[in-house]
Design an enzyme around this catalytic site. Structure first.
Site, PDB file in Angstrom:
ATOM      1  N   GLU A   1       0.816  -1.226   0.000  1.00 48.73           N
ATOM      2  CA  GLU A   1       0.000   0.000   0.000  1.00 48.73           C
ATOM      3  C   GLU A   1       0.846   1.272   0.000  1.00 48.73           C
ATOM      4  O   GLU A   1       0.902   1.993   1.009  1.00 48.73           O
ATOM      5  CB  GLU A   1      -0.942   0.022   1.211  1.00 48.73           C
TER       6      GLU A   1
ATOM      7  N   GLU B   1      -5.045  -8.731   1.465  1.00 49.27           N
ATOM      8  CA  GLU B   1      -5.654  -8.317   2.735  1.00 49.27           C
ATOM      9  C   GLU B   1      -7.138  -8.112   2.542  1.00 49.27           C
ATOM     10  O   GLU B   1      -7.567  -7.532   1.544  1.00 49.27           O
ATOM     11  CB  GLU B   1      -5.099  -6.967   3.236  1.00 49.27           C
TER      12      GLU B   1
HETATM   13  C1  FCB Z   1      -4.222  -1.883   5.652  1.00 48.11           C
HETATM   14  C2  FCB Z   1      -2.783  -2.032   6.057  1.00 48.11           C
HETATM   15  C3  FCB Z   1      -2.580  -2.983   7.202  1.00 48.11           C
HETATM   16  C4  FCB Z   1      -3.661  -2.877   8.238  1.00 48.11           C
HETATM   17  C5  FCB Z   1      -5.019  -2.924   7.610  1.00 48.11           C
HETATM   18  C6  FCB Z   1      -6.168  -2.835   8.593  1.00 48.11           C
HETATM   19  O1  FCB Z   1      -4.420  -0.663   5.026  1.00 48.11           O
HETATM   20  O2  FCB Z   1      -2.013  -2.489   4.981  1.00 48.11           O
HETATM   21  O3  FCB Z   1      -1.309  -2.757   7.726  1.00 48.11           O
HETATM   22  O4  FCB Z   1      -3.480  -1.761   9.021  1.00 48.11           O
HETATM   23  O5  FCB Z   1      -5.149  -1.886   6.678  1.00 48.11           O
END
Ligand code: FCB
Length: 447
Positions: A165, A352
């Site tokens: 990210e 994620e």
């Molecule tokens: C994302 C991040 C991760 C975590 C999640 C909830 O944006 O990559 O580190 O904080 O959110």
């Protein structure tokens, strides 16, 4: 209906070094920008710091045992740059190398595929004071670090991501609520450009190593914005800005289509914020990767009137609270956008996805996270539909294995399938841990 996923689908769970490792000042580790930023009063909820977090540095065997018992197929973690190189460059810290060797060996012994991110937001502070990502020298700093990682762990890690990210670097330099806490959009744009060059140069370096079993990619989150009232000019403009100018477009365009979009270039020119771009940079950034990691949490509907209301309330010192609606269908749209608009033709992993709970003293309530199960099941049904359309998604990682340090939110949000007791460091399974174990075992679920 049974939502069945392929036999070899990589069911995983994700964390990041700064959020779970702790041991921030042990065994020679140098401070990262988050260690410093978290000590500035008012930056982190409740004034907490990431010194101990889940203490995975000492408890990794326990966490791997938990994963093994859940049937987790892959663990996505990140390396702490300042544990490997306390000053960011120069002397390597042997204890740092030894730690990740032990951790990765333990994963492999338990049949869990390591998926490692080189950079998950925790720049060594020693490099920040030299300008951090805004200093073009970061390309040497980063490739030197990447080279050390690849030489030590190259073949043991199956999936390598250069960055997680990258928008967080923008947030940290343009808005100031992430480390390093600056508010300078022009500088932020230079940082992002340099970061993308770091990515491309690392991919080139990776190719030179001719690693047989390892693949390289990048993780870019997509929070798609839509106009709340289609046809409303203001809503449309806000959504466009959030997607193309201050969101995923900054990265996906140069990574997959080559160069910045015309709209972004025009915006930066008008604001006198065009970064310094060296010859060949766009070819470097466009270097072919092996996979794309998508972090997906939600879709957002922008309503200009609502945004004004929020600003007014906050200006008056009030606290605007409005829990966003869930838009799991946005995942389906994003996957199609990746393939159709950005021509992504490499395998995709959902690196994620998750849902937070607000912290509460009522532990029993937190353990009963049916809401999380419902949310993830909905997401998975849309993922299933996109895969049925032929989009190649090879894995899915729940954020997160256990509650951890949620950046500026400190310990006030709990994303874990395990409750972390920050006093005793005990990990207690929530209902979702059992649910996920069954999903993995059954290659899906019925709903
Ligand atoms: C994302 C991040 C991760 C975590 C999640 C909830 O944006 O990559 O580190 O904080 O959110």
């Amino acid at each position: 209906m049974k939502y069945e996923f392929p036999e070899d689908f990589l069911w995983g769970t994700a964390t990041a070094a700064a959020q779970v490792e702790g041991a921030a000042f042990e065994d020679g580790r140098g401070p990262s920008i988050w260690d410093v930023f978290s000590r500035i009063p008012g930056k982190i909820a409740n004034g907490t710091v990431p010194d101990v977090t889940c203490d995975q540095y000492h408890l990794f065997e326990k966490d791997i045992e938990i994963m093994k018992n859940m049937g987790i197929k892959s663990y996505r973690f990140s390396f702490s740059w300042s544990r490997i190189l306390p000053e960011g460059t120069g002397e390597v810290n042997p204890a740092g190398i030894a730690y990740y060797k032990r951790m990765i060996a333990c994963l492999k012994k338990n049949g869990i595929v390591p998926n490692a991110t080189m950079y998950h937001w925790d720049l060594p502070y020693a490099l920040q004071i030299q300008g951090g990502f805004g200093n073009r020298e970061v390309v040497q700093w980063f490739t030197n670090y990447a080279n050390i990682l690849l030489d030590n762990f190259g073949e043991d890690v199956e999936l390598w991501a250069t960055f997680n990210e990258p928008i967080a670097v923008y947030v940290g330099h343009a808005y100031g609520f992430f480390a390093p806490g600056l508010k300078n959009e022009k500088y932020a744009r230079q940082c992002l450009h340099n970061l993308l060059v770091c990515h491309g140069e690392t991919v080139k370096l990776f190719r030179k190593k001719n690693l047989e079993h390892a693949k390289i990619g990048i993780v870019v989150d997509v929070w798609p914005h839509y106009p709340a009232r289609p046809g409303n000019v203001e809503d449309e403009e806000i959504a466009f800005y959030n997607n193309e100018i201050a969101g995923y477009g900054i990265f996906l365009h140069p990574l997959f289509l080559h160069g910045y979009s015309e709209e972004l270039l025009a915006y930066m020119k008008e604001k006198d914020m065009t970064p310094q771009i060296c010859e060949g940079d766009f070819d470097t950034i466009h270097e072919r990767i092996d996979f794309y990691g998508l972090n997906f949490y939600n879709g957002i509907y922008d309503d200009a009137d609502e945004i004004k209301r929020k600003e007014e309330i906050e200006k008056a010192g009030g606290n605007y609270q409005n829990k966003p609606e869930a838009h799991p269908e946005a995942l389906y749209q994003v996957l199609h956008m990746l393939v159709e608009k950005y021509k992504v033709d490499v395998p995709i992993y959902i690196t994620e996805n998750g849902l937070p709970q607000d912290d509460s003293p009522d532990v029993e309530k937190l353990l009963d996270d049916q809401e999380r199960i419902d949310c993830l099941e909905q997401i998975l049904t849309w993922l299933h539909k996109a895969m049925a359309d032929g989009i190649l998604v090879k894995g899915y990682y729940v954020w997160s294995l256990l509650d951890n340090f949620e950046w500026s939110g400190g310990y006030t949000f709990r994303f874990g399938m395990h409750y972390t007791d920050y006093e005793t460091l005990e990990r207690i399974p929530k209902k979702s841990a059992g649910w996920y174990r069954d999903v993995i075992k059954d290659h899906g679920f019925t709903r």
